[in-house]
Design a protein around this motif. Sequence first.
Motif, short mmCIF file in Angstrom:
data_model
loop_
_atom_site.label_atom_id
_atom_site.label_comp_id
_atom_site.label_asym_id
_atom_site.label_seq_id
_atom_site.Cartn_x
_atom_site.Cartn_y
_atom_site.Cartn_z
N THR A 369 8.89 5.35 3.73
CA THR A 369 8.08 6.56 3.92
C THR A 369 7.59 7.09 2.58
O THR A 369 6.45 7.55 2.46
N GLN A 373 3.72 7.48 1.52
CA GLN A 373 3.19 8.76 1.05
C GLN A 373 2.46 8.59 -0.27
O GLN A 373 1.40 9.19 -0.49
N SER A 377 -1.86 8.78 -0.71
CA SER A 377 -2.44 9.79 -1.59
C SER A 377 -3.59 9.20 -2.42
O SER A 377 -4.19 9.91 -3.24
N HIS A 550 2.05 12.79 -5.01
CA HIS A 550 2.08 12.47 -3.59
C HIS A 550 2.77 13.55 -2.76
O HIS A 550 2.47 13.73 -1.57
N HIS A 551 3.71 14.27 -3.38
CA HIS A 551 4.45 15.30 -2.64
C HIS A 551 3.56 16.49 -2.27
O HIS A 551 3.95 17.33 -1.45
N ASN A 553 0.60 16.02 -0.95
CA ASN A 553 -0.21 15.54 0.16
C ASN A 553 0.28 16.18 1.46
O ASN A 553 1.46 16.05 1.81
N VAL A 557 3.66 13.41 8.63
CA VAL A 557 4.64 12.34 8.40
C VAL A 557 5.62 12.35 9.55
O VAL A 557 6.37 13.31 9.73
N VAL A 565 9.99 13.46 1.56
CA VAL A 565 8.86 12.91 0.79
C VAL A 565 7.86 13.99 0.40
O VAL A 565 6.88 13.70 -0.28
N ARG A 566 8.11 15.23 0.82
CA ARG A 566 7.26 16.32 0.40
C ARG A 566 7.82 16.99 -0.86
O ARG A 566 7.39 18.08 -1.24
#
Length: 605
Positions: A369, A373, A377, A550-551, A553, A557, A565-566
């Motif tokens: 994941t 991510q 992005s 990317h976090h 984005n 998810v 992943v955020r």
Amino acid sequence: MNDPSDDIVFAGEADRAQVLAHGRRLLAQSPRLAAAQAREILRLSPHDGDALRLLAQALRRLGNDEEASEVELASVEAAGHSPTLVEAAIAIQSQKLHEAERLLRPWLGAHPDDAAALRMLAEIGALVGARKDAEQLLRKALEVVPRYRSARLRLVTLLIDQNRMHDAFTLLETMLAEEPDNAGILGTKADALGRMGDYRQAAALYTRLLERMPDHSGLWVNLGHVRNTLGDTEGSVEAYRRSAALKPEAGVVWWSLANLKTFRFAPEDVAVMRRELARDDLGEDQRLHLHFALGKAFEDAGQVEESFAHYAAGNAIRKAQSGYHADVITGLVDQSLSLLKDGATGPAQHASEAVTPIFIVGLPRAGSTLIEQILASHSAIEGTAELPVLPLLTRELEQEEGGRYPENIRALSPERAREIGERYLEGAAVYRKTDRPFFIDKLPNNWLHVALIARILPNARIIDARRHPLDCGWSLFKQNFARGQGFSYDLDDIGHYYRDYVRLMAAVDAAMPGRVHRVIHERLVEDSETEIRAMLDYVGVPFEEGVLRHHENDRAVRTPSAAQVRKPINREGMERWRPFEPWLGPLKEALGDVLDTYPEAPASI
């Protein structure tokens, strides 16, 4: 004109079968008399399903469609007055599918147009994976009772499972045109929207339903799932809390909170879960979800012994339900190795270059994941989801080509391989929202199908997400997967599965050097930019600064790692296995030298 009573048999005067047979003969000659004969049977036996179906057929022929529809639905409800069908329904609910089928087959032999029985037999087919047979049975049931809502909704979910989204939504819209406010149909549409990736529309529909039914705990759970996918963790917790307040015994609610990963239970939450788990009347599914949730609660509290006991108890229930056999995977890997050795994975010819799939494969909980991510992005790459398209194609291959998969890959002509590759792209297009030249298919289990990918999609990129086997294995064991990961409920099975995975990917490296790009999770954490640049070079797109952020984005998810992943890349999830090492002996033993040589494959494999 003769009085109808001169041409019908009074129900009390003859054997029921004779009376019904007489009514069916009348149907061809005079629907009016057939209706009268059916009503005579129903006068003495108002729940006689055969008589109700006879009456409905007669009314259809007479043009009384509205009344016929009501009688057809009454024939379905009559199943509740049949001891045989009630017993079959209980058997299905108890997962005693062979027993249910044993009851239903003879019944349908005697009552071939019983829509309720057809619906039940279709359910058995769907549960055992015979989707085509189940679809045929449902369509036959709907020929008998066109407005049979339960059969229509089950057909919708079956079509979705087969990736036939257009057909599913067409049927849903037909149903909503007839019943625009039906909660069951709207709920099914919301679920279908979620599966399609239209999470905002799904959330809006769940919210609309909850305005009408604020005490529906299941709808609050579904809203929580969608909010989590959209990155609204606070809103997700609120929805789960509303559900738990309504139905504290519902283990799935507590597990949903635990599955947020960043959520921490309060002592009063633990007390409620323990109280519910102690109930004698608690169902097996509720029990296993509570065990997994308590495992997470005690792990966060540092009470590792009690945590492991709950994880183990939940997994034991799951394993008993799964029917998983490790030798099936080993056999598939052995066959794939033979294909690779013989060079039977040569690429298709003239494959489409308009769009390029990026497959992220490996084990679940291995960092896929995060990789998705990062890639999503990039301005040239679209993130989708864990797409069901490739596994569906493998099942279709067995039906169309004959022989067992993956051995039947060997006989594919270049033209046939190309056609299958185009079918994959068409199936995946259903889930796409942009026209970016690259898109991601993140279904981890596709590692089993790398030989097929190489054969039908020569332009595809394949990224192998690999994580330390103890970190990955422990993370799998404590993750309560709903379906599709039967190996994850036993430490020994996890070790063998990981070993088979490494064995196949090593053979792919040997047979097709450079075809697969491997991302070692620990290296990605320690030196992110270097690993990201290498990954983008492999994909064939230029570096963009946005991939390092990317976090930020805000894309949807839909995995257990959604909240994780955020956040910027960090070491939070690493070496979580160490406090539980005293119980990980079966995992270590099954891994063997794969553990010793990580991240490389052992020479002996």
